[in-house]
Design an enzyme around this catalytic site. Structure first.
Site, PDB file in Angstrom:
ATOM      1  N   ARG A   1     -74.761  16.574 -99.301  1.00 14.07           N
ATOM      2  CA  ARG A   1     -73.931  15.378 -99.483  1.00 14.07           C
ATOM      3  C   ARG A   1     -74.691  14.108 -99.108  1.00 14.07           C
ATOM      4  O   ARG A   1     -74.590  13.089 -99.781  1.00 14.07           O
ATOM      5  CB  ARG A   1     -72.650  15.487 -98.635  1.00 14.07           C
ATOM      6  CG  ARG A   1     -71.594  16.422 -99.236  1.00 14.07           C
ATOM      7  CD  ARG A   1     -70.383  16.525 -98.325  1.00 14.07           C
ATOM      8  NE  ARG A   1     -69.277  17.223 -98.977  1.00 14.07           N
ATOM      9  CZ  ARG A   1     -68.371  16.646 -99.738  1.00 14.07           C
ATOM     10  NH1 ARG A   1     -68.434  15.342 -99.955  1.00 14.07           N
ATOM     11  NH2 ARG A   1     -67.396  17.341-100.287  1.00 14.07           N
TER      12      ARG A   1
ATOM     13  N   ASP B   1     -60.280   7.008-109.052  1.00  9.42           N
ATOM     14  CA  ASP B   1     -60.556   6.047-107.976  1.00  9.42           C
ATOM     15  C   ASP B   1     -61.522   4.952-108.434  1.00  9.42           C
ATOM     16  O   ASP B   1     -61.245   3.759-108.302  1.00  9.42           O
ATOM     17  CB  ASP B   1     -61.142   6.755-106.745  1.00  9.42           C
ATOM     18  CG  ASP B   1     -60.309   7.943-106.323  1.00  9.42           C
ATOM     19  OD1 ASP B   1     -59.106   7.955-106.618  1.00  9.42           O
ATOM     20  OD2 ASP B   1     -60.863   8.866-105.697  1.00  9.42           O
TER      21      ASP B   1
ATOM     22  N   GLU C   1     -61.971  20.857-101.427  1.00  5.95           N
ATOM     23  CA  GLU C   1     -63.241  21.395-101.914  1.00  5.95           C
ATOM     24  C   GLU C   1     -63.761  22.438-100.933  1.00  5.95           C
ATOM     25  O   GLU C   1     -63.380  22.467 -99.767  1.00  5.95           O
ATOM     26  CB  GLU C   1     -64.272  20.274-102.079  1.00  5.95           C
ATOM     27  CG  GLU C   1     -63.859  19.162-103.039  1.00  5.95           C
ATOM     28  CD  GLU C   1     -64.008  19.545-104.509  1.00  5.95           C
ATOM     29  OE1 GLU C   1     -64.528  20.648-104.785  1.00  5.95           O
ATOM     30  OE2 GLU C   1     -63.599  18.741-105.367  1.00  5.95           O
TER      31      GLU C   1
ATOM     32  N   CYS D   1     -48.048  16.291 -82.356  1.00  5.29           N
ATOM     33  CA  CYS D   1     -49.119  17.251 -82.093  1.00  5.29           C
ATOM     34  C   CYS D   1     -49.782  16.961 -80.746  1.00  5.29           C
ATOM     35  O   CYS D   1     -49.202  17.237 -79.703  1.00  5.29           O
ATOM     36  CB  CYS D   1     -50.108  17.236 -83.254  1.00  5.29           C
ATOM     37  SG  CYS D   1     -51.176  18.699 -83.328  1.00  5.29           S
TER      38      CYS D   1
ATOM     39  N   GLU E   1     -45.319  13.419 -90.810  1.00  2.53           N
ATOM     40  CA  GLU E   1     -45.797  12.373 -91.710  1.00  2.53           C
ATOM     41  C   GLU E   1     -46.353  12.900 -93.024  1.00  2.53           C
ATOM     42  O   GLU E   1     -46.577  12.121 -93.956  1.00  2.53           O
ATOM     43  CB  GLU E   1     -46.871  11.521 -91.004  1.00  2.53           C
ATOM     44  CG  GLU E   1     -48.201  12.208 -90.758  1.00  2.53           C
ATOM     45  CD  GLU E   1     -48.274  13.004 -89.469  1.00  2.53           C
ATOM     46  OE1 GLU E   1     -49.390  13.234 -88.975  1.00  2.53           O
ATOM     47  OE2 GLU E   1     -47.212  13.409 -88.953  1.00  2.53           O
TER      48      GLU E   1
ATOM     49  N   THR F   1     -62.422   4.258-111.472  1.00  3.07           N
ATOM     50  CA  THR F   1     -61.919   3.573-112.672  1.00  3.07           C
ATOM     51  C   THR F   1     -60.937   2.471-112.291  1.00  3.07           C
ATOM     52  O   THR F   1     -61.007   1.345-112.805  1.00  3.07           O
ATOM     53  CB  THR F   1     -61.242   4.579-113.621  1.00  3.07           C
ATOM     54  OG1 THR F   1     -62.205   5.564-114.014  1.00  3.07           O
ATOM     55  CG2 THR F   1     -60.708   3.887-114.860  1.00  3.07           C
TER      56      THR F   1
ATOM     57  N   HIS G   1     -46.465  18.013 -87.984  1.00  7.47           N
ATOM     58  CA  HIS G   1     -46.770  16.682 -88.514  1.00  7.47           C
ATOM     59  C   HIS G   1     -45.662  16.224 -89.469  1.00  7.47           C
ATOM     60  O   HIS G   1     -45.661  16.593 -90.648  1.00  7.47           O
ATOM     61  CB  HIS G   1     -48.119  16.699 -89.244  1.00  7.47           C
ATOM     62  CG  HIS G   1     -49.286  16.869 -88.326  1.00  7.47           C
ATOM     63  ND1 HIS G   1     -49.937  15.810 -87.751  1.00  7.47           N
ATOM     64  CD2 HIS G   1     -49.892  17.984 -87.855  1.00  7.47           C
ATOM     65  CE1 HIS G   1     -50.915  16.257 -86.976  1.00  7.47           C
ATOM     66  NE2 HIS G   1     -50.895  17.580 -87.019  1.00  7.47           N
TER      67      HIS G   1
END
Length: 683
Positions: free
Chosen positions: A327, A238, A681, A94, A182, A240, A180
């Site tokens: 947030r 995560d 989200e 890129c 990857e 947990t 990309h």
């Protein structure tokens, strides 16, 4: 680091290393991970690392990551141009490809077309980078700048329509790709990396990764020592897995596991969290802090671009509509409640460490220096606020999963013997439903709103629009290939769609940068052809750069323009509506056995009341619900589930019918957007 960098790695000699020069990509760590999974050691270095340093330290090849900047900008990041002539094989990704092209007297410019999402490109299979692949490849493209002139001694070896998608100088082992390789959305990207590492750079697969579990436990013991750790457990995979690692690595009295009910949990969520964690032997302290969060506020810099500017106090959470402020308030309130728990236990705050299930994507999207020095902030994660960063500087945060992605964390959970229902749970964000309510008290309609609305109408009726001259028709033609224009003609001729611009914004990621843009809603009186809708969802953001999300609205054609919003904040009534809609949607998913078909299904409430005739002056008082099915492995990129393909159509229609039974819901919408250009989200 996911392995040892010494001369001997788990008994194997390892002298070869690949340098990954970080230009600020959202996917820089993904490159590192994919190279290591191919058993080649890698190290992420600053973009301006000198060529002689790379040569002296024995690197075998260089990979240059993508990034949010433009190579022709005055503030473009510095680099050593001699890297391209130092004799090491180079793969520029890129932004890295554009750097390579610029150094060989090529030109790069911002064009009217931008590409964000999965596209089919053509590649030259005689090029070593594409050896063994088919001429047509599905790849992830996310860029606004494009090569307008290929550099001297370089040749184009890949195209996306009229756009150069790959360049190469095979003799000097210099390669560049606009896409990309990857990420998972580039279907044969791993083979391309394999070709570069083994056929071009002649690396040997002699590097072995340490056991992820062993690495995490060693890190915890070294970091914590004899201190206590306050572990904030949301109940997601995560936190947990992180709690289970702490439980295994430390003495029982060192781990204080706390679940903070912030008032934004799903229906019966806290109860399920408590039961499931106690079943695996974790003693959990549950704190009901809903009121503390509702009335919470924090201080933020007056100037967002200058963290050292004078501070201001925010509104309370229940009166805040700005998603970043929401947030930050939630993240900082978590810290304050955690400190109150420490005080109640009669512990000294400076002697207690904070345990978090932070993952690599969290840090990348928050632009944390732990992930990249140059990445653009997409959104502030609640576990990476300024207060958390301050604790990190003091060495008091324990984050054993910070180098991993979601699929790796699930592997660790399996290795730890955690129950499948915990390990395979759909992710649920720490801020909970708070970031699944799009808050607003007024419509967002900037000066481009009217023009974008007209462009959407032309796109929806393209087969007829091309017969009549219109000034904005050229913009569509300039931004699309001949093939895409043929698709628009065919789709618009058979679908009879309406396209409506909604006066709200959601967060997205385009060209490695954060965008905060409009949503386009498609609707029809006919049963939708989902493949055609998915195609339009790719093309529309390519034409309209101020749109980063496309949805389909159930319930027939949207007849009236939407230019108002229903005032919406994080109040009890709003949260109850979303909580019930979320419960019903996921109940259908469970009852139909479709939970495993998607990686996550956020249910989002938006302040839009459809089907209001402006002449009647009916007030905007209802809201709508968006179903966001998402399929991904690493949560850095992903696609929506296509009904009839990845998820049965009847399941999607049943979810829509069930959600419409919730009082106060105007319409149900289905998110058609990949990541990029939309994030997982909506906030």
């Amino acid at each position: 680091m996911n392995g040892s960098s010494s001369g001997l790695v788990n008994g194997l000699s390892s002298h070869e290393k690949v340098a990954i020069l970080d230009a600020g990509a959202q996917y820089g760590k993904v490159i590192d991970r994919k190279v290591r999974e191919l058993c080649v050691e890698s190290e992420i270095l600053p973009l301006d690392t000198p060529a002689f340093t790379l040569k002296e330290n024995g690197y075998s090849a260089i990979i240059i990551s993508g990034g949010p900047n433009s190579v022709y900008a005055e503030d473009a990041p510095m680099y050593d141009p001699t890297i391209f002539r130092c004799g090491l094989p180079i793969l520029g990704i890129c932004y890295g490809m554009q750097m390579l092209n610029k150094e060989f007297s090529g030109s790069v410019e911002r064009k009217s077309v931008r590409e964000d999402g999965q596209f089919t490109i053509s590649v030259d299979t005689t090029c070593a980078l594409f050896k063994g692949l088919k001429p047509e490849q599905d790849v992830l493209l996310t860029h606004g700048d494009s090569i307008s002139k290929v550099g001297q001694s370089l040749k184009a070896v890949g195209h996306s329509g009229n756009i150069v998608a790959a360049i190469a100088n095979e003799k000097q082992k210099l390669y560049g790709v606009q896409f990309h390789p990857e990420v998972d959305l580039t279907e044969h990207g791993l083979q391309m990396l394999r070709n570069f590492l083994f056929n071009i750079a002649l690396c040997k697969a002699e590097y072995t990764m340490k056991s992820r579990e062993t690495e995490c436990i060693d890190y915890i013991k070294d970091t914590v020592g004899g201190h206590k750790v306050l572990m904030l457990v949301s109940g997601g995979v995560d936190s947990t897995v992180c709690a289970a690692l702490l439980h295994k690595a430390l003495d029982e009295d060192q781990v204080i596991a706390v679940h903070i009910d912030n008032g934004f949990m799903r229906k019966k969520e806290s109860q399920r969290v408590e039961e499931s964690l106690r079943n695996i032997g974790l003693k959990l302290r549950v704190v009901n802090a809903a009121h503390t969060f509702y009335s919470g506020c924090t201080t933020l810099p007056m100037c967002r671009s200058d963290p050292n500017s004078r501070k201001r106090k925010t509104k309370t959470l229940t009166t805040t509509s700005d998603p970043e402020e929401k947030r930050r308030i939630i993240g900082d309130t978590f810290m304050r409640v955690a400190n109150e728990v420490i005080e109640e236990l009669d512990l000294k705050p400076e002697e207690v460490y904070l345990g978090q299930g932070t993952l690599r994507p969290d840090l990348i999207e928050s632009a944390s220096e732990l992930a990249s020095n140059r990445a653009d902030a997409i959104k502030t994660h609640h576990n990476d606020t300024d207060l958390v960063r301050e604790l990190r500087l003091q060495g008091r945060v324990v984050e054993p999963l910070k180098d991993f992605h979601k699929d790796e964390v699930r592997c660790i959970g399996n290795d730890l013997g955690l129950p499948a229902e915990l390990v395979q749970r759909h992710p649920f964000p720490g801020p909970g439903l708070a970031i699944r309510v799009i808050c607003a008290d007024e419509p967002f309609m900037d000066r481009g709103f009217a023009e974008t609305s007209i462009i959407l109408k032309i796109i929806a009726d393209f087969s007829n629009a091309v017969k009549k001259p219109h000034a904005l028709l050229n913009r569509i033609r300039d931004s699309t290939s001949d093939q895409e224009q043929d698709l628009l003609t065919r789709i618009s001729a058979i679908e009879e769609l309406t396209a409506t611009l909604l006066p709200i914004k959601t967060v997205g990621v385009q060209g490695d940068c954060r965008t905060y843009s409009y949503i386009a809603a498609l609707s029809s009186d006919r049963e939708p052809d989902w493949e055609n809708l998915m195609t339009l969802a790719k093309i529309i953001p390519r034409i309209c750069h101020n749109i980063n999300r496309v949805v389909y609205a159930f319930g027939g054609q949207i007849q009236h323009p939407v230019q108002e919003v229903t005032p919406t904040f994080l109040t009890d009534g709003v949260l109850s509506t979303l909580r019930q809609a979320d419960y019903l949607a996921h109940q259908v998913l469970r009852e139909t056995g479709c939970v495993a078909k998607v990686s996550q299904m956020p249910v989002v409430l938006i302040p839009i009341h459809f089907d209001r005739d402006p002449i009647d002056s009916q007030p905007s008082c209802q809201r709508s619900i968006v179903i966001r099915t998402f399929i991904t492995a690493d949560f850095m990129t992903g696609i929506p589930a296509t009904p009839g393909k990845q998820i049965p159509k009847e399941v999607v229609f049943k979810i829509a019918r069930q959600v419409l039974t919730v009082p106060g819901i105007s319409r149900v919408l289905y998110d058609l957007t990949a990541k990029p250009p939309g994030t997982t989200e909506w906030e």
